[in-house]
Design a protein around this motif. Structure first.
Motif, PDB file in Angstrom:
ATOM      1  N   PRO A   1       0.883  -1.221   0.040  1.00  0.00           N
ATOM      2  CA  PRO A   1       0.040   0.079   0.123  1.00  0.00           C
ATOM      3  C   PRO A   1       0.940   0.999  -0.128  1.00  0.00           C
ATOM      4  N   LYS A   2       0.383   2.280  -0.663  1.00  0.00           N
ATOM      5  CA  LYS A   2       0.960   3.473  -0.576  1.00  0.00           C
ATOM      6  C   LYS A   2       0.307   4.394   0.584  1.00  0.00           C
ATOM      7  N   VAL A   3       1.443   4.707   1.288  1.00  0.00           N
ATOM      8  CA  VAL A   3       0.973   5.336   2.654  1.00  0.00           C
ATOM      9  C   VAL A   3       1.419   6.841   2.633  1.00  0.00           C
ATOM     10  N   ALA A   4       0.444   7.786   3.120  1.00  0.00           N
ATOM     11  CA  ALA A   4       0.803   9.251   3.147  1.00  0.00           C
ATOM     12  C   ALA A   4       1.531   9.420   4.560  1.00  0.00           C
ATOM     13  N   CYS A   5       2.753   9.365   4.638  1.00  0.00           N
ATOM     14  CA  CYS A   5       3.362   9.342   5.773  1.00  0.00           C
ATOM     15  C   CYS A   5       4.690  10.386   5.766  1.00  0.00           C
TER      16      CYS A   5
ATOM     17  N   THR B 130      10.879  16.332   5.177  1.00  0.00           N
ATOM     18  CA  THR B 130      11.321  16.112   3.862  1.00  0.00           C
ATOM     19  C   THR B 130      11.665  16.989   3.028  1.00  0.00           C
ATOM     20  N   GLU B 131      12.865  16.795   2.357  1.00  0.00           N
ATOM     21  CA  GLU B 131      13.380  17.767   1.527  1.00  0.00           C
ATOM     22  C   GLU B 131      13.383  17.202   0.023  1.00  0.00           C
ATOM     23  N   PHE B 132      13.155  17.925  -1.096  1.00  0.00           N
ATOM     24  CA  PHE B 132      13.102  17.632  -2.457  1.00  0.00           C
ATOM     25  C   PHE B 132      14.065  18.456  -3.234  1.00  0.00           C
ATOM     26  N   HIS B 133      14.676  18.008  -4.344  1.00  0.00           N
ATOM     27  CA  HIS B 133      15.320  18.488  -5.123  1.00  0.00           C
ATOM     28  C   HIS B 133      14.294  19.315  -6.187  1.00  0.00           C
ATOM     29  N   LEU B 134      14.786  20.285  -6.925  1.00  0.00           N
ATOM     30  CA  LEU B 134      13.990  21.068  -7.792  1.00  0.00           C
ATOM     31  C   LEU B 134      13.022  20.265  -8.930  1.00  0.00           C
ATOM     32  N   ASP B 135      13.830  19.201  -9.263  1.00  0.00           N
ATOM     33  CA  ASP B 135      13.091  18.185 -10.419  1.00  0.00           C
ATOM     34  C   ASP B 135      11.936  17.377  -9.408  1.00  0.00           C
ATOM     35  N   GLY B 136      11.890  17.531  -8.435  1.00  0.00           N
ATOM     36  CA  GLY B 136      10.809  16.760  -7.364  1.00  0.00           C
ATOM     37  C   GLY B 136      11.513  15.288  -6.908  1.00  0.00           C
ATOM     38  N   THR B 137      12.831  15.022  -7.097  1.00  0.00           N
ATOM     39  CA  THR B 137      13.151  13.592  -6.485  1.00  0.00           C
ATOM     40  C   THR B 137      13.444  14.052  -5.125  1.00  0.00           C
ATOM     41  N   LEU B 138      13.690  13.076  -4.306  1.00  0.00           N
ATOM     42  CA  LEU B 138      14.047  13.439  -2.893  1.00  0.00           C
ATOM     43  C   LEU B 138      15.534  13.683  -2.543  1.00  0.00           C
ATOM     44  N   LYS B 139      15.526  14.542  -1.688  1.00  0.00           N
ATOM     45  CA  LYS B 139      16.947  15.142  -1.289  1.00  0.00           C
ATOM     46  C   LYS B 139      17.171  14.492   0.227  1.00  0.00           C
ATOM     47  N   LYS B 140      15.970  14.616   0.797  1.00  0.00           N
ATOM     48  CA  LYS B 140      16.066  13.900   2.135  1.00  0.00           C
ATOM     49  C   LYS B 140      14.859  13.570   2.482  1.00  0.00           C
ATOM     50  N   LEU B 141      14.684  12.308   2.928  1.00  0.00           N
ATOM     51  CA  LEU B 141      13.453  11.344   3.324  1.00  0.00           C
ATOM     52  C   LEU B 141      13.553  11.354   4.737  1.00  0.00           C
ATOM     53  N   VAL B 142      12.337  12.022   5.206  1.00  0.00           N
ATOM     54  CA  VAL B 142      11.783  11.814   6.692  1.00  0.00           C
ATOM     55  C   VAL B 142      10.171  11.274   6.735  1.00  0.00           C
ATOM     56  N   ILE B 143      10.370  10.332   7.393  1.00  0.00           N
ATOM     57  CA  ILE B 143       8.674   9.737   7.618  1.00  0.00           C
ATOM     58  C   ILE B 143       8.275  10.059   8.810  1.00  0.00           C
TER      59      ILE B 143
ATOM     60  N   TYR C 216      10.162   3.438  -3.557  1.00  0.00           N
ATOM     61  CA  TYR C 216      10.792   2.692  -2.424  1.00  0.00           C
ATOM     62  C   TYR C 216       9.907   1.839  -1.589  1.00  0.00           C
ATOM     63  N   ILE C 217      10.323   0.322  -1.099  1.00  0.00           N
ATOM     64  CA  ILE C 217       9.620  -0.172  -0.526  1.00  0.00           C
ATOM     65  C   ILE C 217      10.202  -0.180   0.965  1.00  0.00           C
TER      66      ILE C 217
ATOM     67  N   VAL D 101      15.711   4.709   7.582  1.00  0.00           N
ATOM     68  CA  VAL D 101      15.019   6.011   6.995  1.00  0.00           C
ATOM     69  C   VAL D 101      15.017   6.792   8.271  1.00  0.00           C
ATOM     70  N   GLN D 102      15.221   8.067   8.276  1.00  0.00           N
ATOM     71  CA  GLN D 102      15.044   9.066   9.404  1.00  0.00           C
ATOM     72  C   GLN D 102      13.539   9.234   9.441  1.00  0.00           C
ATOM     73  N   THR D 103      13.275   9.454  10.997  1.00  0.00           N
ATOM     74  CA  THR D 103      11.805   9.493  11.234  1.00  0.00           C
ATOM     75  C   THR D 103      11.587  10.667  12.108  1.00  0.00           C
ATOM     76  N   GLU D 104      10.371  11.174  12.076  1.00  0.00           N
ATOM     77  CA  GLU D 104      10.160  12.242  13.191  1.00  0.00           C
ATOM     78  C   GLU D 104       8.607  11.633  13.809  1.00  0.00           C
ATOM     79  N   GLY D 105       8.681  12.082  15.104  1.00  0.00           N
ATOM     80  CA  GLY D 105       7.219  11.687  15.734  1.00  0.00           C
ATOM     81  C   GLY D 105       7.505  11.555  17.027  1.00  0.00           C
ATOM     82  N   LYS D 106       6.586  10.739  17.543  1.00  0.00           N
ATOM     83  CA  LYS D 106       6.395  10.397  19.198  1.00  0.00           C
ATOM     84  C   LYS D 106       7.786   9.782  19.529  1.00  0.00           C
TER      85      LYS D 106
END
Length: 183
Positions: free
Chosen positions: A105-109, A114-127, A147-148, A171-176
């Motif tokens: 499943p694709k999860v909106a998380c 999270t940071e993106f390059h100008l072309d829309g690809t990931l620069k820094k992924l944070v979940i 990514y899986i 993967v870097q995360t943020e949260g509780k």
């Protein structure tokens, strides 16, 4: 909680490579909603002719495929996840090997960090771990990359087995959970 990107270990140079898979199984069909359309598609695919093919446990490209032992493990954590059989055929060696196509499943998380390059690809992924918490094996909605992601329980279970060709990157995360660790 910790999460990891599941990827193919690129250090294995003679990993098996399916041929023609992405021409038949289009990326737009790889959604849970369109899984039924995959039923009518070809299930046997030739492999690139090499002197030796290493049938690793996770093939990342052109489309993610799980070897049978990995599929059985993932099913223990995600019993309702749909899987479709794909047989890789090495005609010169008269060999057939079963793999499984899965559409996590694709999860909106995505975190706001999270940071993106100008072309829309990931620069820094944070979940955002609060949004990802109910899922063990999933993809991330809102990014170009395919990514899986696996949670720490599934990652540790994979590492306890002698799977070949699997790589896990944290993967870097943020949260509780992170706030508790930093207090």
């Amino acid at each position: 909680m910790n999460y990891f990107i599941l990827s193919q270990d690129e250090r294995i140079s003679n990993a098996v490579e399916p041929v023609g898979l992405s021409k038949i199984i289009k990326k737009e069909l790889l959604t849970v909603e369109r899984m039924e359309e995959l039923e009518e598609l070809e299930r046997q695919f030739p492999v690139l002719d090499k002197s030796e093919n290493d049938y690793i446990d996770f093939i990342e490209k052109p489309i993610a495929l799980l070897a049978d032992p990995v599929k059985q493990l993932v099913e223990k954590y995600e019993s309702r996840l749909p899987f479709k059989p794909v047989v890789l055929v090495d005609m010169p060696k008269l060999k057939q090997t079963l793999y499984w196509l899965s559409i996590p499943p694709k999860v909106a998380c995505l975190s706001a960090q999270t940071e993106f390059h100008l072309d829309g690809t990931l620069k820094k992924l944070v979940i955002d771990e609060t949004l990802a918490a109910p899922y063990t094996f999933f993809q991330i909605e809102g990014i170009k990359e395919n990514y899986i992601i696996v949670n720490i329980e599934l990652a540790e279970s994979m590492l306890r087995r002698a799977f070949r060709g699997i790589r896990l990157r944290k993967v870097q995360t943020e949260g509780k959970w992170n706030e508790t660790l930093n207090s």
